[in-house]
Design a protein around this motif. Structure first.
Motif, PDB file in Angstrom:
ATOM      1  N   PHE A  82       0.824  -1.205   0.000  1.00 17.76           N
ATOM      2  CA  PHE A  82       0.000   0.000   0.000  1.00 17.76           C
ATOM      3  C   PHE A  82       0.857   1.254   0.000  1.00 17.76           C
ATOM      4  O   PHE A  82       0.603   2.192  -0.753  1.00 17.76           O
ATOM      5  CB  PHE A  82      -0.937   0.029   1.214  1.00 17.76           C
ATOM      6  CG  PHE A  82      -1.762   1.282   1.258  1.00 17.76           C
ATOM      7  CD1 PHE A  82      -2.890   1.405   0.476  1.00 17.76           C
ATOM      8  CD2 PHE A  82      -1.378   2.355   2.048  1.00 17.76           C
ATOM      9  CE1 PHE A  82      -3.632   2.572   0.474  1.00 17.76           C
ATOM     10  CE2 PHE A  82      -2.107   3.531   2.053  1.00 17.76           C
ATOM     11  CZ  PHE A  82      -3.244   3.637   1.264  1.00 17.76           C
ATOM     12  N   GLY A  83       1.884   1.286   0.843  1.00 15.62           N
ATOM     13  CA  GLY A  83       2.752   2.456   0.893  1.00 15.62           C
ATOM     14  C   GLY A  83       3.418   2.726  -0.437  1.00 15.62           C
ATOM     15  O   GLY A  83       3.522   3.878  -0.885  1.00 15.62           O
ATOM     16  N   THR A  84       3.858   1.659  -1.110  1.00 14.23           N
ATOM     17  CA  THR A  84       4.477   1.793  -2.427  1.00 14.23           C
ATOM     18  C   THR A  84       3.474   2.325  -3.447  1.00 14.23           C
ATOM     19  O   THR A  84       3.776   3.244  -4.213  1.00 14.23           O
ATOM     20  CB  THR A  84       5.035   0.433  -2.887  1.00 14.23           C
ATOM     21  OG1 THR A  84       6.054   0.012  -1.976  1.00 14.23           O
ATOM     22  CG2 THR A  84       5.619   0.528  -4.280  1.00 14.23           C
ATOM     23  N   MET A  85       2.277   1.763  -3.433  1.00 16.88           N
ATOM     24  CA  MET A  85       1.248   2.197  -4.378  1.00 16.88           C
ATOM     25  C   MET A  85       0.908   3.670  -4.169  1.00 16.88           C
ATOM     26  O   MET A  85       0.836   4.449  -5.128  1.00 16.88           O
ATOM     27  CB  MET A  85      -0.011   1.337  -4.205  1.00 16.88           C
ATOM     28  CG  MET A  85      -1.167   1.736  -5.117  1.00 16.88           C
ATOM     29  SD  MET A  85      -2.662   0.744  -4.834  1.00 16.88           S
ATOM     30  CE  MET A  85      -3.255   1.438  -3.275  1.00 16.88           C
ATOM     31  N   GLN A  86       0.720   4.071  -2.935  1.00 17.26           N
ATOM     32  CA  GLN A  86       0.346   5.453  -2.620  1.00 17.26           C
ATOM     33  C   GLN A  86       1.417   6.438  -3.084  1.00 17.26           C
ATOM     34  O   GLN A  86       1.120   7.438  -3.749  1.00 17.26           O
ATOM     35  CB  GLN A  86       0.143   5.586  -1.111  1.00 17.26           C
ATOM     36  CG  GLN A  86      -0.226   6.983  -0.661  1.00 17.26           C
ATOM     37  CD  GLN A  86      -0.400   7.068   0.845  1.00 17.26           C
ATOM     38  OE1 GLN A  86      -1.237   7.809   1.351  1.00 17.26           O
ATOM     39  NE2 GLN A  86       0.389   6.320   1.596  1.00 17.26           N
ATOM     40  N   ALA A  87       2.687   6.143  -2.769  1.00 19.94           N
ATOM     41  CA  ALA A  87       3.777   7.040  -3.151  1.00 19.94           C
ATOM     42  C   ALA A  87       3.947   7.092  -4.661  1.00 19.94           C
ATOM     43  O   ALA A  87       4.156   8.164  -5.242  1.00 19.94           O
ATOM     44  CB  ALA A  87       5.066   6.596  -2.490  1.00 19.94           C
ATOM     45  N   LYS A  88       3.839   5.941  -5.325  1.00 20.78           N
ATOM     46  CA  LYS A  88       4.022   5.908  -6.778  1.00 20.78           C
ATOM     47  C   LYS A  88       2.916   6.677  -7.505  1.00 20.78           C
ATOM     48  O   LYS A  88       3.194   7.385  -8.487  1.00 20.78           O
ATOM     49  CB  LYS A  88       4.080   4.454  -7.280  1.00 20.78           C
ATOM     50  CG  LYS A  88       5.397   3.759  -7.004  1.00 20.78           C
ATOM     51  CD  LYS A  88       5.429   2.371  -7.622  1.00 20.78           C
ATOM     52  CE  LYS A  88       6.790   1.718  -7.477  1.00 20.78           C
ATOM     53  NZ  LYS A  88       6.832   0.356  -8.087  1.00 20.78           N
ATOM     54  N   ILE A  89       1.693   6.554  -7.040  1.00 21.22           N
ATOM     55  CA  ILE A  89       0.605   7.326  -7.655  1.00 21.22           C
ATOM     56  C   ILE A  89       0.885   8.811  -7.510  1.00 21.22           C
ATOM     57  O   ILE A  89       0.712   9.588  -8.471  1.00 21.22           O
ATOM     58  CB  ILE A  89      -0.754   6.960  -7.015  1.00 21.22           C
ATOM     59  CG1 ILE A  89      -1.162   5.535  -7.399  1.00 21.22           C
ATOM     60  CG2 ILE A  89      -1.847   7.942  -7.465  1.00 21.22           C
ATOM     61  CD1 ILE A  89      -2.374   5.026  -6.650  1.00 21.22           C
ATOM     62  N   GLY A  90       1.311   9.233  -6.325  1.00 23.47           N
ATOM     63  CA  GLY A  90       1.626  10.642  -6.120  1.00 23.47           C
ATOM     64  C   GLY A  90       2.739  11.121  -7.030  1.00 23.47           C
ATOM     65  O   GLY A  90       2.649  12.192  -7.647  1.00 23.47           O
ATOM     66  N   ILE A  91       3.805  10.326  -7.162  1.00 20.63           N
ATOM     67  CA  ILE A  91       4.933  10.706  -8.027  1.00 20.63           C
ATOM     68  C   ILE A  91       4.503  10.784  -9.479  1.00 20.63           C
ATOM     69  O   ILE A  91       4.858  11.723 -10.202  1.00 20.63           O
ATOM     70  CB  ILE A  91       6.094   9.694  -7.847  1.00 20.63           C
ATOM     71  CG1 ILE A  91       6.679   9.800  -6.438  1.00 20.63           C
ATOM     72  CG2 ILE A  91       7.185   9.941  -8.887  1.00 20.63           C
ATOM     73  CD1 ILE A  91       7.602   8.650  -6.064  1.00 20.63           C
TER      74      ILE A  91
END
Length: 464
Positions: free
Chosen positions: A414-423
């Motif tokens: 989840f943390g990876t998905m959230q950060a990648k979407i933001g980037i």
């Protein structure tokens, strides 16, 4: 024989627990000590809050701790006081059978299928972040972006974990944002209390001390209680983390306090880690325009192939994004020290040395990630370190941003998905630029419990 460790008086106490009155971040202290001992011994000793701890330098010994002899090191040794501080009894802190049972219950909530269910909620918040940034981009204004990213991730977590649609972007005085600041920006008095708890955990428990401030705990408990009552009364179901915990409660059994504590740690971990990764990745993209342009090209090409949409599958398809993401975590591991505790005497293989029971174990992640033995020119930001070919040759346990083994971060997907979407949303819509206030070179905020830039992160955005 017992392992004899040289000890150090830490005059400037490590910052990984939010201490006060010191001059450097914990990552810098441990890097300096690691460099002294990495070629001399598999570990070195430190006094950490008046307790003897062992900092490991050898990847093979790290593997013993994380995986091979996990049964000897399954505890983290964090303070738990379920009666006075029920939010402290969460998955990250628990050990033994309690941890094992709770991990088994929660693991199915973080599958790729569950992530896909939560994906639209994250994209919705990311679109609001882009909309919020547009006026600043029109004028190419200098902006402190760490707070922006923190508001974005707070908005995401309040939605995904608690089922609340709370606009945090541009609203730093929202209740959720104010409470999150109390957790990650404690007062000096709170810091002193935390130091006391770490130094004298049994006495602190006897005194019914709380690790989590009462006001913050009451807020979270109230949010969970009100949301559960509303959903039950109105027969509401939602594709979020809280609903998954409700389902576990109804099928396998879970108390209200367990639901509240694990919603809390989901918020706690997901908020700061993802916003920090976004902070450091956009910093490096601003300083390395060639890398930023290559990433933008990949993003646009992948989105074009997916009918102009950003989907869960399209994010997973972005290989260079993954390389940039991993290099960010290599250079700026958000948790700079991984913590374990020995639960029994452990004989180090191929030596006559023994790690005594109840010894604190510290894995200096930042120091390992910056060791020139494993990463040539480690201070350089180079995503090429994470091509598939190079990763296959990488020495195991020299890249450990989320820990490893049974206690690997359960929420990393989840943390990876959230950060990648933001980037992706930022790079697709803006050219990210340094400004007069950008920290060059990087300096870290000493009291921060995570790696955080001193004075915030100042950048500029130019609309594409």
């Amino acid at each position: 024989m017992k392992l004899k460790t040289q000890t150090f008086e830490i005059r400037s106490s490590p910052g990984s627990v939010g201490t006060v009155g010191f001059k450097e971040h914990s990552c810098e202290f441990f890097k300096r000590q690691y460099d002294k001992f990495k070629d001399k011994a598999p570990a070195f000793g430190v006094f950490f809050f008046m307790q003897t701890s062992l900092a490991i330098t050898d990847p093979e010994l790290i593997k013993e701790v994380f995986v091979r002899n996990f049964e000897s090191f399954h505890e983290r040794g964090f303070f738990i006081n379920e009666q006075a501080d029920p939010l402290s009894a969460h998955l990250f802190a628990l050990g033994g059978q309690q941890w094992k049972e709770l991990r088994a219950k929660l693991s199915p909530t973080f599958t790729s299928g569950r992530m896909k269910m939560m994906f639209p909620l994250v994209v919705k918040a990311a679109d609001r972040m882009v909309e919020y940034l547009m006026p600043y981009a029109d004028n190419i204004e200098e902006l402190e972006v760490k707070e922006v990213y923190a508001e974005f991730t707070t908005e995401v977590i309040s939605s995904v974990a608690f089922g609340l649609d709370i606009p945090c972007l541009g609203n730093p005085d929202s209740e959720f944002r104010k409470v999150s600041k109390t957790l990650f920006e404690p007062t000096k008095l709170e810091n002193i209390k935390i130091m006391f708890i770490f130094a004298f955990p049994e006495l602190a428990k006897g005194l019914n001390m709380r690790f989590i401030p009462k006001k913050s705990a009451d807020f979270f408990m109230g949010v969970i209680r009100d949301t559960l009552e509303y959903r039950e009364k109105n027969n509401v179901e939602r594709n979020d983390f809280l609903q998954l915990l409700i389902n576990i409660r109804d099928t396998e059994g879970m108390t209200f306090n367990e639901i509240a504590a694990n919603s809390f740690i989901f918020f706690n971990a997901g908020f700061e880690t993802s916003s920090s990764v976004m902070t450091f990745s956009t910093y490096e993209l601003a300083l390395n325009q060639d890398i930023q342009e290559r990433l933008r090209t990949e993003i646009n090409e992948v989105i074009a192939k997916n009918n102009g949409e950003i989907t869960y599958e399209s994010i997973m398809e972005m290989k260079y994004l993954d390389m940039v993401f991993n290099e960010t975590l290599r250079k700026y591991p958000i948790v700079d020290i991984q913590i374990r505790k020995s639960v029994k005497d452990f004989a180090i293989p191929n030596t006559n040395l023994v790690i005594p029971a109840n010894t604190g174990i510290m894995i200096p992640v930042y120091a390992i990630h910056h060791d020139e033995k494993y990463y040539e020119n480690p201070d350089k930001f180079d995503p090429e370190r994470f091509t598939e070919e190079i990763v296959r040759k990488q020495l195991p346990y020299t890249f450990i941003p989320f820990s490893e083994g049974p206690r690997q971060c359960i929420g990393l997907r989840f943390g990876t998905m959230q950060a990648k979407i933001g980037i992706v949303k930022l790079v697709k819509n803006f050219k990210i630029l340094p400004c007069s206030k950008t920290l060059i070179p990087m300096k870290y905020n000493p009291p921060s419990g995570f790696m955080s830039p001193l004075g915030g992160m100042w950048l500029k955005f130019e609309k594409l």
